[in-house]
Every structure is written in structure tokens, then in C-alpha cells.
Design an enzyme around this catalytic site. Structure first.
Site: not given
Length: 924
Positions: A828, A871
Site C-alpha cells: 500500500s 489509517k
């Protein structure tokens, strides 16, 4: 094999049991002056209390069968132990170290230490272990043993207030100390001492002394003539001889024969004495033997010991033995018939609910039980098997409550937040209401430690009104724990499924398999495979336990599992589960939990009142963000408890809490209730202290100051939090106010939740054709590949944007991810790496309030990632306002709570060109 006869040459033979009965070493015989005595050399385990058994002198003979599951061969081994006889013919046995002197020389008049016996007299021919706590008495006994005169007098205590005790163990351990008389003139003390014990006792030889335990062997009758000394009690005694009698007297012979006949009935019921030959006992020895093995009380036995007329002694023994026969018959009826009757009642009561195939097995085993004698080992096995079969809740179901509103209320009471998880559970309950049952579903609650997976399982059981059973399978490697042991194994037991049904008493409980991702595996089998049968709705209706060997129905059981990492669960097992993710608590949720639950609970547990301490919200927020970033609240609770423990110590030092004004010297005068203590003035308290302890004026002044001192409320905020919990565990993640060229902030998922992650790039050297890439930061293979892809994509974009820029072709670059001690992996960070390369190539800063995440392909497409919630939390914690997510994660972000999305500028992209504009064209 018949019992061996013993000669009278002074030999003794020690019979040693197998090692697992090693606590008991029995001496078969002790011969002296044409008599045979029972003796023992052993260390009594703590579980065996000497002197409390009705047949205390035989306690260690009976102990093996009472404490262990002996078989018949073991009993036969111990059964061939001694022939209680005065005959000298027979076979010589191998000699071991003799316990008794081979040539004793005892005078008719002796001076011996007198030992009081609290529960039963010592019959000649038997042994008795006693505990001696008095060090003087113990030292005197050891000294007499060293001087080759190991003899004492054993006398039964009379019933009196000074020796009776509510605690039997206390009487045993302190009987010598309690026997002493203090505070009276010498003459009266001696008279009272002698009045406390029976004058007729037994001359006992000290067989062994081990610690505080002294083993005595009864020798002959004696009577106290006078007291010699008090401490330890020493008396002068004379031997008592039996009155002459005619062996050929018909009346005595008849009594002798009747005692033998009745005594044999007693021996038949005792497996240890079943083979004992009593036909050659003398008249007086037979009377003593019968009294010794009977369960008569101490007064009856003392009567036999005192009686010197052999015929009368036989009559007394006959009375005792007849009573023992009656007791044994009643006991046999109670132990055998009553046990069978209990099983029969259980079977008949549940017959309509028990399946036919189980009823058939029960009847077969019950018939077998009725044919077995109670003393056989098979009796216990059969009874145990039927006991397990009959105690199971056949056809007994608890009513299932599918009230969704009630379930929501219970879930909200037990857990704050987790709205998505609660919604999923309510959906499950709603489906159960429409179907009429919740069976057939297996829920797996997955999430990091401390988020409440186990407690949610308990709440589900409470909401459904089902019984709850928790089975921790972490580290489980034995299939038998689940499916039971075969009956052929020693100590076999059913598996946990059967034990669960017995424990909860219903056939439809909620069973929680805790930590199912940590199942073990070894040579005994694979528990994960065994759980397939348990949790598979197609198989568990006929679950077979190895111990019961009959099928039982588990289809009505609701199974809930918990796991930290579902990837560790075997595929076939995971395929049968419906996974519900518990991602953890956000900062706002942790604040509510800490303020409304944890702080209040910790206050109560530590005994601190709310007015004693003020823990500010700023301190709690700092505690959450700098000390407890993990997804759960378990560590947060530990830190709060740590704070309040220090506060408690501080309050006690201030004298802010009430203290217990008591003293063990005079508890009656100081006994006060809490309300009375609160109403008392300082002067009153000081008077009580003065009368109880006699403290000086200076001490009284100090204590008065302690009670009257006012305390200061403990204030805890962000400034002094470190004084209670130490320095912060986590430092501020935001290193730069404005990231320099080549540095970009990314977003990462960790087991602690989410975090920000900087990608740093710089060039090592420049030169024609020296382009290359060096990577550091303990990156995994996937992340290294992602860096290579990002480098290639960045070169392509740079060629498209600025064809004349040959930075990548002529520069050797170094990419680093800080916190090198922490392993990192995952795809990611691809878009973040591209942005870092381009920033360095164009020598242009990236927007300072920007963080991004997303996997990139070689063509520049942005792929979805995981951990959107974590996140997002990490970005908010670092005061980031602009976030870039992949377009495919739009729905994940929209499902977040509004308070998490508030104030964020989130952009969703599907190709890198859009990221380039957001990162570098911020001026426009």
C-alpha cells in the site's frame, strides 16, 4: 499363596510397594518375646491425617485403596502381610534392619515419657503415627531412641474441656501443648495432669521419628504408678499381666469361637484383611486384634485395653465386632444398592427424553452394575460411565429470547461503540427470530487483543438467554480434550463438549471457543480437524464422544469463536464460520470507555472516593495517544490502575483515608463499626489507642495529627501524568511541519491500529549512466517489489512531464523508511514512493498536510488497500487534513462514523495522475 508364618528369632520383613505407592513402606511383622507386632516405616503425605479414622491404627493399611485405584492384585500383595501369631514354626524370611530390639530387656517397672492420645488408645500389636509439636517432648523422644531405650507410654486423654477442640487438626497438632497445666501449684498441677489421662495405657516402642511425626508400636499394657516430672510429662509405670484363665474352659472356648466366626465376617468386607489367618491367634491376641480393627469409639477400645480378664475381654470384643458386622451390612446396602437406585431413578426420570439407542446402552450397563460387587474396580468404572450418561441434559433446553431491542440494550450496557459489530449481531438475532432458532450458524469474532471479543460472546449469550460456556483452545494439541478418552485408559474422562453440557445443564448453550487461531498440533492428533465435526451443522447432530461411545446432539448449540488473526485458522474450519471483524476502538470511544467505565471501576477497586482525585480529560487523552495506542482497552485499564495505585499510596501517606482503630491485644474493647468510627472524635480515638497500646504522649500527638490532618485533592493532568505512568511509550509521529524534498507521509496499518509512515528518498551520487536504487528500512519482499515498481513508474512519469530531465538515468537513489527496527511489508505504500521519487527529481516540496496510501501497478493504476478506519485514525492523530485513498475504498470510508470523517478532506483516486496534481499543484 498362603500367608507365611514367622518365627520369633527377632527378624522383621519390610514389604515395599511399587514406586507409585512409595509413600508407604509396611513392615510385615515385628517379633519380640514370642509376639508379633504391626509396624510401619513411611512418610505420611499431608492428605493423611493420623488418629481421626475410626480404625486409626490401620489407617495406613487402608490409605492406598482410599487414595488410589488399586486393582485386585495390589490388594493381594498387601493382603499377605502378617500372621498375628505367637507360634515359632514356619519359614524364615530375609532380614532387614530390625525396628525392634532383638533382645529387649524390660523391667516390670519403667520410667517413661507419657504421650497423650486424643482420639483412640493404642492397642498392643498395632502401630500408630502421632504428631508431636512440643520441641522438648520431641527432643526427649529422640534422646531415648539414641540411648537404646526407645519406649514411651501412650495414654488416652479423658473427655474434658481443656482438651476438646472445635478443630480436630488443632487437637492433633497441639495436644501435648494443650495437655500442660499452667498457673497452679506444683502438687495441684501434677494431680490435674494425672486426672486428665486414663491410668491404663500401652507401652509403645518408637519405631521411627521423621520430623514431627513419631510412629509408635504397641507392646503391652501398663499402669501409671506415679509422676516423675512434668515437662516433658514422665511417669513411673508397671506392666499389667492378664489374669490366669483355663484354655479348656467350655465357656471361654465358645466365646473364642464366636469371636473368630464374627470377625471373619468383618474381614470379608475388607479387601486388605480378607486373607488374614486368625485361626491360630491366642485368646488375648484375638481380643486385641478384634478391638483394633473394629470401628468402635475410643471409650469402647479403652474398656478392652483396661480389661485384664481374658474371657470378659473376649466378650467386649465380640460386642464390638458384632456391631461392626451390622455397620458393614448397612454400608454395603448404602454403597451398592443406593448407588444403583440413584442411577435407576435418573434413567426412569429422563427415559422419555433420552434417545432409544442411549437407553439401550444404559440398560445394558445398569444390568452389569447390579451384578458387580462394590469392591471390584469394574464397579467404579461402570458407575462412572452411567453417571456421565445420566447427568447429561437430555432434551432439556433453555428458552431462547429473540427480542432485538433487549439484545441491543444488553450490548450497549456491556460495550461502548462497536456499532458495526452490534448491528451485525442484531441482524443475526433477527434472522433467528424469523427462523425460530439460531442454530446452524458459527460466528467468529476477529480482532486485536483487548477489544472485547470474549465479553461480546458472553453478551450474546445473555441477550439470547442461553447458558454460557467458555473453552480456551489456545495451545490445545490433544484431540482427547475435545472428543474424550477411550474407557480403556486409566483416568479416562469425557471431552469438553460433554463436560460443557453437564456443567450448564441445558442442551442448547452458547459455547465460546476462545483463541481458536492458536490451536496446536502434535502426535496425538489435530484438534482443528476434531473441531470440524463439532461445529459442522451437518455432522454435530451425531457427535461421538470417545468416552461415552454413543452419539449426542450438538446441533442446538450456538458456537462462537474468537481469533486475533484469521489467517492462522485452518481453511476448512474457517469456511464454516461467519467472520465479524472488530477493528478496535477509536480515540473518542476510548475516552468514553475510560471516563464512564474504567475510571469508576478502578476507583471502586482501589477504595478511592471521587473527591480524592481528579483525573482530567487532557490526561486521559494523553494516556490514550502516548501510552495506549493499541486497538483494545486492556492496556489502558492497566495504566489507569497504575495511576490509582500511586494515588492510593499518596492518600495513605497524607492520612486522608480512615484507618482501622483496632488492636489484637483487646479486640472486644476496640470493636467498632464503620459508622461509629466516623462519628468518633480524635480525642476518643486517642483514648482507645492509649488504653490498648499504652503509647507515649509524643506518639499520641503524632497519631492525633495523622487523623486530624486535612488532605489535598490529587490533581492529575497532562503536565504531571509522567510522574504516575513514566515517560511516554509513543513519540509524536509527525516529524516535520513541512516535509523536505523527497519526503512524503504515508499511512500504514499495524497491530496497534494505524500509524503514519514517512518515505524518504535522496540521491547518493550523480553521473552519466549511474542510475540505480538502494533500499533500507527492514522492508519485506512485497514492499521491496513495490519500491522497484514505484521507481519505474516515476521514471516514466518524469519522462512524460519533463523529457529533458535525466535525473533518474544519472542518479543513484537511496530509499529509506524510518524506524528500521520495525519490520514493514505490504503493497500500500506504492503511490507514496512514487511521490517521493518525483519530489526529489523535480526538487519540489509535497503539500505539508497531505498523507496518502494505495497500491500502484506498473501502468499507474491505484488498487484498493485495507485498514481504512485505522489509517484514518492515524491521520487525525497527526493533524493531517488531506488524505488520498484509492477509489475502490470509497465505500469503506463512507461507512465510518461521522465524528471520524469530520474535518477531513478526502480524495479518492484510481490512477496516479490525480495524485500528482494533488501533491504538487497545490499552488493552483
Amino acid at each position: 499363596m498362603m500367608p507365611k508364618r514367622f518365627n520369633t528369632s527377632g527378624f522383621d520383613t519390610t514389604l515395599r510397594l511399587p514406586s507409585y505407592y512409595g509413600f508407604l513402606h509396611l513392615t510385615q511383622s515385628l517379633t519380640l518375646n514370642s509376639r508379633v507386632f504391626y509396624g510401619a516405616r513411611h512418610v505420611t503425605p499431608p492428605a493423611i491425617r493420623i488418629g481421626s479414622n475410626p480404625v486409626q491404627s490401620l489407617l495406613l493399611f487402608r490409605a492406598p485403596t482410599q487414595l488410589t485405584g488399586w486393582n485386585r492384585s495390589s490388594r493381594d500383595l498387601l493382603g499377605r502381610r502378617v500372621s498375628f501369631s505367637d507360634r515359632s514354626d514356619g519359614v524364615d524370611l530375609l532380614s532387614s534392619s530390625p525396628i525392634l530390639s532383638t533382645n529387649p530387656n524390660l523391667d516390670d517397672s519403667l520410667t517413661v515419657i507419657a504421650l497423650p492420645l486424643p482420639h483412640k488408645p493404642l492397642i498392643p500389636g498395632f502401630y500408630m503415627p502421632i504428631h508431636v509439636k512440643d520441641p522438648k517432648v520431641l527432643a526427649a523422644l529422640q534422646e531415648s531412641t539414641r540411648q537404646q531405650s526407645p519406649y514411651v507410654g501412650a495414654f488416652l486423654l479423658k473427655d474434658c474441656a481443656s482438651t476438646d477442640s472445635s478443630s480436630r487438626s488443632e487437637t492433633e497438632d497441639n495436644v501435648v501443648e494443650k495437655f500442660k497445666v499452667k498457673g497452679k501449684p506444683k502438687k495441684k498441677r501434677r494431680k490435674e495432669l494425672l486426672n486428665r489421662i486414663h491410668q491404663v495405657g500401652t507401652l509403645a516402642q518408637i519405631s521411627s521419628i521423621q520430623g514431627e511425626q513419631v510412629i509408635l508400636v504397641g507392646r503391652r499394657r501398663l499402669i501409671i504408678e506415679e509422676m516423675v516430672s512434668e515437662d516433658p510429662l514422665t511417669v513411673r509405670v508397671d506392666h499389667l499381666k492378664d489374669k490366669p484363665y483355663d484354655k479348656d474352659n467350655a465357656v471361654i472356648k465358645a466365646s473364642y469361637v464366636e469371636v473368630i466366626s464374627t470377625l471373619r465376617e468383618v474381614l470379608k468386607t475388607n479387601s486388605l484383611w480378607r486373607d488374614q489367618d486368625i485361626g491360630d491367634f491366642s485368646y488375648q491376641h484375638l481380643a486385641d486384634f478384634g478391638a483394633g480393627i473394629s470401628g468402635a469409639n475410643k471409650h469402647k477400645n479403652q474398656g478392652v485395653l483396661t480389661e485384664l480378664d481374658v474371657h470378659k475381654r473376649l466378650e467386649l470384643t465380640l460386642e464390638l465386632v458384632k456391631k461392626q458386622v451390622e455397620i458393614n451390612k448397612i454400608k454395603e446396602t448404602d454403597d451398592g444398592s443406593s448407588l444403583s437406585a440413584k442411577i435407576r431413578v435418573r434413567i426412569d426420570t429422563k427415559r422419555d427424553k433420552i434417545p432409544k439407542h442411549v437407553i439401550k446402552v444404559m440398560e445394558e450397563e445398569f444390568t452389569k452394575l447390579e451384578m458387580l460387587e462394590e469392591n471390584y474396580s469394574d464397579f467404579d468404572l461402570t458407575y462412572n460411565y452411567l453417571h456421565w450418561l445420566t447427568v447429561l441434559p437430555w432434551g432439556n433446553f433453555s428458552y431462547e429470547n429473540f427480542d432485538v431491542l433487549r439484545a441491543k440494550k444488553i450490548l450497549d450496557e456491556d460495550h461502548y461503540g462497536l456499532s458495526d459489530v452490534k448491528e451485525r449481531i442484531l441482524e443475526f438475532i433477527a434472522v433467528g427470530r424469523l427462523r425460530g432458532t439460531s442454530q446452524g450458524k458459527i460466528i467468529c469474532l476477529s480482532g486485536p487483543p483487548g477489544v472485547g471479543k470474549t465479553s461480546i460472546g458472553r453478551s450474546i449469550a445473555r441477550a439470547l438467554d442461553r447458558k454460557f460456556f467458555r473453552f480456551s483452545v489456545g495451545g490445545l494439541s490433544d484431540v482427547a480434550e475435545i472428543k474424550g478418552h477411550c474407557q480403556t485408559y486409566v483416568g479416562a474422562m469425557p471431552g469438553k463438549m460433554v463436560q460443557c453440557l453437564k456443567s450448564v445443564g441445558t442442551a442448547n448453550p452458547l459455547i465460546l471457543f476462545d483463541e481458536i487461531d492458536k490451536l496446536g498440533r502434535c502426535h496425538t492428533g489435530d484438534p482443528a480437524s476434531a473441531l470440524l465435526e463439532v461445529m459442522d451443522p451437518e455432522q454435530n447432530a451425531k457427535f461421538l464422544d470417545h468416552f461415552l461411545n454413543v452419539t449426542i446432539d450438538l446441533s442446538k448449540v450456538l458456537f462462537v469463536c474468537t481469533a486475533n488473526v484469521i489467517e492462522m485458522i485452518p481453511g476448512p474450519l474457517l469456511d464454516r464460520m461467519e467472520v465479524i471483524d472488530l477493528s478496535g476502538y477509536v480515540t473518542d470511544e476510548k475516552m468514553h470507555i475510560a471516563r464512564d467505565y474504567l475510571v469508576k471501576k478502578t476507583c471502586r477497586d482501589c477504595g478511592i472516593k471521587p473527591e480524592h482525585v481528579d483525573l482530567s480529560d487532557a490526561a486521559l487523552l494523553s494516556l490514550i495517544e502516548n501510552y495506549c495506542r493499541e486497538a483494545g482497552v486492556r492496556n489502558l485499564q492497566k495504566q489507569i490502575e497504575k495511576i490509582y495505585r500511586k494515588v492510593a499510596l499518596e492518600l495513605v501517606r497524607q492520612g486522608a483515608v480512615s484507618f482501622d482503630v483496632t488492636d489484637t491485644k483487646d479486640t472486644k474493647s476496640l470493636a467498632k463499626t464503620d459508622s461509629e468510627v466516623k462519628r468518633m472524635k480524635v480525642a476518643d480515638i486517642m483514648k482507645i489507642l492509649e488504653s490498648a497500646t499504652g503509647d507515649s504522649t509524643e506518639s499520641k500527638t503524632k497519631q492525633s495529627g495523622l487523623v486530624a490532618k486535612t488532605f489535598e485533592k490529587v490533581m492529575i493532568d497532562e503536565s504531571n501524568l509522567a510522574d504516575y505512568v513514566g515517560k511516554p511509550v509513543f513519540q509524536e509521529e509527525k516529524i516535520y511541519e513541512q516535509t523536505p524534498v523527497g519526503v512524503v507521509m504515508g499511512l500504514a496499518w499495524t497491530s496497534m491500529g494505524g500509524s503514519t509512515l514517512y518515505i524518504e528518498t535522496t540521491f547518493v551520487e550523480e553521473g552519466l549512466g549511474k542510475g540505480g536504487l538502494h533500499i533500507t528500512g527492514q522492508l519485506g519482499d512485497v514492499m521491496k517489489e513495490s519500491a522497484q515498481i514505484a521507481h519505474t513508474v516515476a521514471r516514466r512519469i518524469m519522462f512524460e512531464k519533463e523529457p529533458e530531465n535525466l535525473f533518474f538515468a544519472n542518479s543513484k537513489l537511496h530509499l529509506h523508511v524510518p524506524e528500521g527496527a520495525t519490520p514493514k511489508d505490504g503493497p500500500s505504500a506504492g503511490c507514496t514512493m512514487i511521490t517521493s521519487f518525483l519530489s526529489l527529481a523535480m526538487k519540489k516540496l509535497v503539500r505539508k498536510d497531505l498523507a496518502m496510501t494505495g497500491e500502484v501497478t506498473l501502468t499507474g493504476r491505484i488498487l484498493p488497500i485495507g485498514g481504512v478506519k485505522e489509517k484514518t485514525i492515524a491521520a487525525r492523530r497527526s493533524q493531517i487534513k488531506t488524505i488520498i485513498f484509492p477509489e475502490a475504498n470509497r465505500r469503506d470510508f463512507e461507512e465510518l462514523a461521522e465524528n471520524m470523517k469530520e474535518g477531513l478532506d478526502v480524495h479518492f483516486v484510481d490512477e496516479y495522475e490525480k495524485i500528482f496534481d494533488l501533491a504538487f499543484n497545490y499552488d493552483h
